[in-house]
Design a protein around this motif. Sequence first.
Motif, PDB file in Angstrom:
ATOM      1  N   LEU A  19       6.738  -2.921   2.784  1.00 13.84           N
ATOM      2  CA  LEU A  19       5.820  -1.828   3.070  1.00 13.84           C
ATOM      3  C   LEU A  19       4.516  -2.406   3.581  1.00 13.84           C
ATOM      4  O   LEU A  19       3.903  -3.246   2.925  1.00 13.84           O
ATOM      5  CB  LEU A  19       5.556  -0.985   1.815  1.00 13.84           C
ATOM      6  N   ASN A  20       4.129  -1.980   4.775  1.00 12.63           N
ATOM      7  CA  ASN A  20       2.872  -2.414   5.371  1.00 12.63           C
ATOM      8  C   ASN A  20       2.115  -1.175   5.813  1.00 12.63           C
ATOM      9  O   ASN A  20       2.516  -0.512   6.761  1.00 12.63           O
ATOM     10  CB  ASN A  20       3.122  -3.332   6.568  1.00 12.63           C
ATOM     11  N   ILE A  21       1.052  -0.854   5.106  1.00 10.38           N
ATOM     12  CA  ILE A  21       0.161   0.231   5.515  1.00 10.38           C
ATOM     13  C   ILE A  21      -1.276  -0.299   5.528  1.00 10.38           C
ATOM     14  O   ILE A  21      -2.205   0.349   5.083  1.00 10.38           O
ATOM     15  CB  ILE A  21       0.317   1.505   4.661  1.00 10.38           C
ATOM     16  N   ASP A  44       1.934  -5.046   1.874  1.00  7.99           N
ATOM     17  CA  ASP A  44       0.663  -5.305   2.543  1.00  7.99           C
ATOM     18  C   ASP A  44      -0.150  -4.023   2.570  1.00  7.99           C
ATOM     19  O   ASP A  44       0.164  -3.091   3.301  1.00  7.99           O
ATOM     20  CB  ASP A  44       0.896  -5.819   3.966  1.00  7.99           C
ATOM     21  N   LEU A  45      -1.166  -3.978   1.730  1.00  9.48           N
ATOM     22  CA  LEU A  45      -2.090  -2.851   1.672  1.00  9.48           C
ATOM     23  C   LEU A  45      -3.499  -3.315   2.022  1.00  9.48           C
ATOM     24  O   LEU A  45      -4.485  -2.699   1.633  1.00  9.48           O
ATOM     25  CB  LEU A  45      -2.087  -2.230   0.271  1.00  9.48           C
ATOM     26  N   VAL A  67       5.588 -11.421  -1.526  1.00 11.62           N
ATOM     27  CA  VAL A  67       4.365 -11.468  -0.722  1.00 11.62           C
ATOM     28  C   VAL A  67       3.546 -10.241  -1.060  1.00 11.62           C
ATOM     29  O   VAL A  67       4.027  -9.110  -0.939  1.00 11.62           O
ATOM     30  CB  VAL A  67       4.691 -11.488   0.792  1.00 11.62           C
ATOM     31  N   LEU A  68       2.308 -10.458  -1.502  1.00 14.11           N
ATOM     32  CA  LEU A  68       1.402  -9.364  -1.837  1.00 14.11           C
ATOM     33  C   LEU A  68       0.067  -9.616  -1.161  1.00 14.11           C
ATOM     34  O   LEU A  68      -0.582 -10.615  -1.418  1.00 14.11           O
ATOM     35  CB  LEU A  68       1.216  -9.260  -3.353  1.00 14.11           C
ATOM     36  N   ASP A  69      -0.316  -8.704  -0.265  1.00  9.09           N
ATOM     37  CA  ASP A  69      -1.590  -8.815   0.437  1.00  9.09           C
ATOM     38  C   ASP A  69      -2.419  -7.584   0.134  1.00  9.09           C
ATOM     39  O   ASP A  69      -2.122  -6.488   0.605  1.00  9.09           O
ATOM     40  CB  ASP A  69      -1.364  -8.954   1.942  1.00  9.09           C
ATOM     41  N   LEU A  70      -3.434  -7.772  -0.689  1.00  5.45           N
ATOM     42  CA  LEU A  70      -4.360  -6.709  -1.040  1.00  5.45           C
ATOM     43  C   LEU A  70      -5.774  -7.060  -0.596  1.00  5.45           C
ATOM     44  O   LEU A  70      -6.750  -6.512  -1.098  1.00  5.45           O
ATOM     45  CB  LEU A  70      -4.337  -6.467  -2.557  1.00  5.45           C
TER      46      LEU A  70
END
Length: 157
Positions: A19-21, A44-45, A67-70
């Motif tokens: 999920l990429n928003i 990816d938020l 993978v967690l991009d906050l």
Amino acid sequence: MTGGLPNAAVENLRNLQQLNISGNSLDGSLPASLFALPHLKILDLSSNDFDGHISIGSFSGPISLEVLDLGFNRLNGTLPVRAFKHIRSLNLGHNQFSGSLPVSLFALPQLNSLDLSYNYFEGHFPTSVSSEPVQLEVLHLESNMLSGALPTERGTQ
């Protein structure tokens, strides 16, 4: 997109793997149901206006995320490190996390990229981060308030 991201928007996406928003104007809290999705590997938020804590909720086991991009939000609070057993890449840069650097992050077995830059972490950099070799290949800690010596290698090769 603007507004919040309610639990109902994601809780039934049981087969979702990515999920990429990123790059929107989403705000409010992160829905805990995101972290309970059993097959979600990449989230990816980044570059939104989320605030508050990373809430794992009542989900007690390790999350499946790799993978967690906050990055580039307004998140704060403590990091639920115990839940990140499978994480390979963690970007929490450009947020509002504070306090001491969680030493347990360095002991995560799969973690090879960590960005905690541009937060408010303070105190001494841990000189002994793990009894095992640390797998990190990328580490960003710039623009925090850390102090102390950097860890050195144990023994010579």
